[in-house]
Design a protein around this motif. Structure first.
Motif, PDB file in Angstrom:
ATOM      1  N   LEU A   3      10.858   5.342  14.154  1.00  0.00           N
ATOM      2  CA  LEU A   3      10.197   6.031  15.246  1.00  0.00           C
ATOM      3  C   LEU A   3      11.268   6.691  16.099  1.00  0.00           C
ATOM      4  CD1 LEU A   3       7.448   3.460  16.207  1.00  0.00           C
ATOM      5  CD2 LEU A   3       7.222   5.523  14.845  1.00  0.00           C
ATOM      6  N   PRO A   4      10.896   7.619  16.985  1.00  0.00           N
ATOM      7  CA  PRO A   4      11.913   8.358  17.725  1.00  0.00           C
ATOM      8  C   PRO A   4      12.654   7.485  18.715  1.00  0.00           C
ATOM      9  CG  PRO A   4       9.740   8.857  18.565  1.00  0.00           C
ATOM     10  CD  PRO A   4       9.539   8.028  17.337  1.00  0.00           C
ATOM     11  N   SER A   5      13.846   7.941  19.072  1.00  0.00           N
ATOM     12  CA  SER A   5      14.589   7.251  20.115  1.00  0.00           C
ATOM     13  C   SER A   5      13.925   7.509  21.455  1.00  0.00           C
ATOM     14  CB  SER A   5      16.034   7.769  20.138  1.00  0.00           C
ATOM     15  OG  SER A   5      16.055   9.127  20.524  1.00  0.00           O
ATOM     16  N   ARG A 223       4.082  10.781  25.304  1.00  0.00           N
ATOM     17  CA  ARG A 223       4.556  11.460  24.109  1.00  0.00           C
ATOM     18  C   ARG A 223       3.714  10.974  22.939  1.00  0.00           C
ATOM     19  NH1 ARG A 223       8.518   8.199  21.126  1.00  0.00           N
ATOM     20  NH2 ARG A 223       8.690   6.151  22.132  1.00  0.00           N
ATOM     21  N   TYR A 224       3.801  11.678  21.809  1.00  0.00           N
ATOM     22  CA  TYR A 224       3.005  11.252  20.663  1.00  0.00           C
ATOM     23  C   TYR A 224       3.735  11.559  19.363  1.00  0.00           C
ATOM     24  CZ  TYR A 224       1.551  16.179  20.093  1.00  0.00           C
ATOM     25  OH  TYR A 224       1.527  17.539  19.909  1.00  0.00           O
ATOM     26  N   ALA A 225       3.276  10.954  18.291  1.00  0.00           N
ATOM     27  CA  ALA A 225       3.784  11.203  16.948  1.00  0.00           C
ATOM     28  C   ALA A 225       2.587  11.291  16.009  1.00  0.00           C
ATOM     29  CB  ALA A 225       4.738  10.095  16.513  1.00  0.00           C
ATOM     30  N   ILE A 226       2.819  11.811  14.814  1.00  0.00           N
ATOM     31  CA  ILE A 226       1.728  12.064  13.867  1.00  0.00           C
ATOM     32  C   ILE A 226       2.043  11.355  12.558  1.00  0.00           C
ATOM     33  CG2 ILE A 226       0.416  13.831  12.635  1.00  0.00           C
ATOM     34  CD1 ILE A 226       1.503  15.786  14.892  1.00  0.00           C
ATOM     35  N   LYS A 227       1.167  10.461  12.153  1.00  0.00           N
ATOM     36  CA  LYS A 227       1.319   9.749  10.886  1.00  0.00           C
ATOM     37  C   LYS A 227       0.510  10.465   9.816  1.00  0.00           C
ATOM     38  CE  LYS A 227       0.932   5.121   8.814  1.00  0.00           C
ATOM     39  NZ  LYS A 227       0.527   3.710   9.076  1.00  0.00           N
ATOM     40  N   LEU A 228       1.173  10.856   8.738  1.00  0.00           N
ATOM     41  CA  LEU A 228       0.535  11.527   7.610  1.00  0.00           C
ATOM     42  C   LEU A 228       0.356  10.505   6.494  1.00  0.00           C
ATOM     43  CD1 LEU A 228       2.742  14.750   7.649  1.00  0.00           C
ATOM     44  CD2 LEU A 228       0.437  14.507   8.585  1.00  0.00           C
ATOM     45  N   ILE A 229      -0.869  10.362   6.005  1.00  0.00           N
ATOM     46  CA  ILE A 229      -1.212   9.312   5.046  1.00  0.00           C
ATOM     47  C   ILE A 229      -1.652   9.941   3.729  1.00  0.00           C
ATOM     48  CG2 ILE A 229      -2.727   7.338   4.595  1.00  0.00           C
ATOM     49  CD1 ILE A 229      -3.022   7.120   7.699  1.00  0.00           C
ATOM     50  N   ILE A 269       5.797  11.707  11.654  1.00  0.00           N
ATOM     51  CA  ILE A 269       6.513  12.866  12.183  1.00  0.00           C
ATOM     52  C   ILE A 269       6.645  12.659  13.687  1.00  0.00           C
ATOM     53  CG2 ILE A 269       6.551  15.366  12.416  1.00  0.00           C
ATOM     54  CD1 ILE A 269       6.780  14.395   9.558  1.00  0.00           C
ATOM     55  N   THR A 270       7.866  12.570  14.159  1.00  0.00           N
ATOM     56  CA  THR A 270       8.106  12.157  15.538  1.00  0.00           C
ATOM     57  C   THR A 270       8.248  13.312  16.517  1.00  0.00           C
ATOM     58  OG1 THR A 270      10.485  12.112  15.171  1.00  0.00           O
ATOM     59  CG2 THR A 270       9.271  10.084  14.712  1.00  0.00           C
ATOM     60  N   GLU A 278      17.761  16.026  13.783  1.00  0.00           N
ATOM     61  CA  GLU A 278      17.130  15.852  15.082  1.00  0.00           C
ATOM     62  C   GLU A 278      15.745  16.486  15.127  1.00  0.00           C
ATOM     63  OE1 GLU A 278      19.866  17.654  17.796  1.00  0.00           O
ATOM     64  OE2 GLU A 278      20.858  15.753  18.223  1.00  0.00           O
ATOM     65  N   ALA A 279      14.887  15.870  15.934  1.00  0.00           N
ATOM     66  CA  ALA A 279      13.568  16.420  16.233  1.00  0.00           C
ATOM     67  C   ALA A 279      13.354  16.316  17.731  1.00  0.00           C
ATOM     68  CB  ALA A 279      12.480  15.650  15.489  1.00  0.00           C
ATOM     69  N   GLU A 280      12.623  17.270  18.294  1.00  0.00           N
ATOM     70  CA  GLU A 280      12.334  17.255  19.726  1.00  0.00           C
ATOM     71  C   GLU A 280      10.922  16.716  19.913  1.00  0.00           C
ATOM     72  OE1 GLU A 280      13.044  20.196  23.557  1.00  0.00           O
ATOM     73  OE2 GLU A 280      13.684  20.765  21.543  1.00  0.00           O
ATOM     74  N   GLU A 281      10.790  15.618  20.633  1.00  0.00           N
ATOM     75  CA  GLU A 281       9.551  14.851  20.629  1.00  0.00           C
ATOM     76  C   GLU A 281       8.346  15.666  21.090  1.00  0.00           C
ATOM     77  OE1 GLU A 281       9.659  12.507  24.932  1.00  0.00           O
ATOM     78  OE2 GLU A 281      10.453  11.523  23.149  1.00  0.00           O
ATOM     79  N   PHE A 282       7.182  15.288  20.561  1.00  0.00           N
ATOM     80  CA  PHE A 282       5.929  15.936  20.921  1.00  0.00           C
ATOM     81  C   PHE A 282       5.464  15.441  22.285  1.00  0.00           C
ATOM     82  CE2 PHE A 282       5.187  15.738  16.141  1.00  0.00           C
ATOM     83  CZ  PHE A 282       5.441  17.082  15.926  1.00  0.00           C
ATOM     84  N   VAL A 283       5.176  16.373  23.188  1.00  0.00           N
ATOM     85  CA  VAL A 283       4.518  16.063  24.456  1.00  0.00           C
ATOM     86  C   VAL A 283       3.423  17.096  24.657  1.00  0.00           C
ATOM     87  CG1 VAL A 283       6.499  14.943  25.547  1.00  0.00           C
ATOM     88  CG2 VAL A 283       6.214  17.417  25.759  1.00  0.00           C
ATOM     89  N   VAL A 284       2.398  16.754  25.429  1.00  0.00           N
ATOM     90  CA  VAL A 284       1.248  17.648  25.558  1.00  0.00           C
ATOM     91  C   VAL A 284       1.441  18.704  26.638  1.00  0.00           C
ATOM     92  CG1 VAL A 284      -0.326  15.883  24.719  1.00  0.00           C
ATOM     93  CG2 VAL A 284       0.036  16.131  27.181  1.00  0.00           C
TER      94      VAL A 284
END
Length: 376
Positions: A3-5, A223-229, A269-270, A278-284
């Motif tokens: 998960l993201p830092s 913040r949020y993340a997306i789990k792909l199943i 996906i974080t 690196e990824a920049e975290e999802f925020v709304v």
């Protein structure tokens, strides 16, 4: 799966990242959208030249309220890129303004499309200088723009598949089991949204179905993340879009298109992909600060739409699933990209036809709200 830092920029999830490198028989979704908006930008360019202007303002593109869609950021970003290629700048102080709308339609052959209608207006006089409509027919692009949720059967008869697509767009059928969102109870593909306070733990967020679409709440402070199943017995290429913007919209590798999910597995996906480290975290409340500000892109104050599209994937020298069958509105692309595990390694995959599109609309429960009325 990491998960993201706790910082705003963290490691991206350990998934295969694939580019749409070679030219397939059918264009990839992003190429289809850009090609359509390239035609619109040509019309805008000619009208701007006639006015002696080299810059325009880009206003949001609106969709019918019943769609509860938010594809405008994706349309505006692609249109800006096409205008720039034609030496038309996007500036807030420009005299000329581009505005428009989009929605579901059918082309002359009866295929479902998204029709984008753009207008060029003189802001000083209110005169309409030009207008033009273009169609987007790639299913992945359609799903991302309208926020579709549908299972797309692998029908041997193209007309039957097209009929199922039209029905899926007009009558969405999201299935929710607690936090797991899919296009039907038997679909092997699903997503989950994990959310929590910035700097804190994120957990699966429960969703509900309203008018056939999945909804959940995310606070503006979260913040949020997306789990792909992927529960299918084969790899899939998952195309992820948020408000019509692809996962790689702000990446240093904009040629990337998909993430590859191995058979019977999942990945988280974080955040927005920036680099392979690196990824920049999802925020709304905003898109990545470093890129979005340049484009005047900002999320809707009350509604966001997350869409994941799933298609079969297989090694370039391998065989597709037995049911992949016919050509059609498919994306038989060959792609390369790194695997973000302990070390980066390049993979090559081909992808097939869209099998499922899954969307979830999120509202901010501390904002004005955009959840539609529940049917009585």
């Amino acid at each position: 799966m990491p998960l993201p830092s706790t910082g705003r920029v963290g490691p991206i999830a350990a998934l295969c990242l694939v580019t749409s490198a070679s030219i397939p028989a059918a264009s990839a979704g992003a190429d289809d959208l850009n090609r359509a908006l390239g035609k619109l930008s040509e019309r805008i360019k000619r009208a701007a030249d006639a006015e002696g202007e080299t810059a325009v303002v880009l206003s949001p593109f609106t969709a019918p309220q019943r769609m509860a869609a938010n594809g405008s950021p994706g349309i505006r970003k692609a249109l800006e890129a096409e205008l720039k290629r034609r030496d038309v700048l996007v500036k807030n102080g420009a005299r000329l303004e581009v505005k428009g709308d989009y929605g579901e339609a059918e082309d002359p052959a009866g295929k479902a499309v998204v029709r984008i209608h753009g207008r060029l207006i003189d802001r000083d006089s209110g005169r309409s200088l030009a207008e033009h409509s273009v169609d987007v027919d790639n299913l992945t692009s359609i799903a991302g723009l309208v926020g579709a949720t549908m299972s797309v059967p692998i029908e041997p008869v193209p007309a039957d598949r097209e009929r199922a697509i039209r029905e899926g767009l007009s009558r969405p059928s999201a299935h929710v089991s607690s936090s797991r969102i899919s296009a039907g109870p038997k679909s092997p593909f699903a997503i989950e949204i994990l959310a929590g306070p910035s700097g804190g733990a994120i957990r699966p967020r429960t969703a509900e179905v309203i008018n056939g679409q999945a909804y959940l709440n995310i606070r503006s402070s979260e913040r949020y993340a997306i789990k792909l199943i992927n529960d299918a017995p084969f790899e899939v290429a998952a195309t992820l879009m948020i408000d019509g913007l692809g996962l790689f919209a702000f990446s240093e590798h904009p040629e990337y298109s998909y993430v590859i999910i191995p058979a019977r597995s999942s990945g988280v996906i974080t955040g927005w992909h920036r680099t392979n480290d690196e990824a920049e975290e999802f925020v709304v409340t905003e898109y990545p600060r470093s890129a979005a500000a340049e484009r005047s892109l900002a999320p809707s104050p009350d509604l966001g739409v997350i869409t994941a599209c799933f298609a079969a994937a297989w090694p370039a020298g391998g065989n597709p699933p037995l049911d992949e069958g016919m050509e059609g509105r498919s994306v038989r692309a060959t792609g390369r990209g790194p695997i973000t595990r302990a070390e980066l390694a390049e993979v090559e995959r081909k992808t097939g036809r869209l099998r499922a599109a899954i969307s979830v609309r999120y509202t901010k429960d501390d904002g004005p709200g955009a959840v539609p009325d529940r049917p009585e």
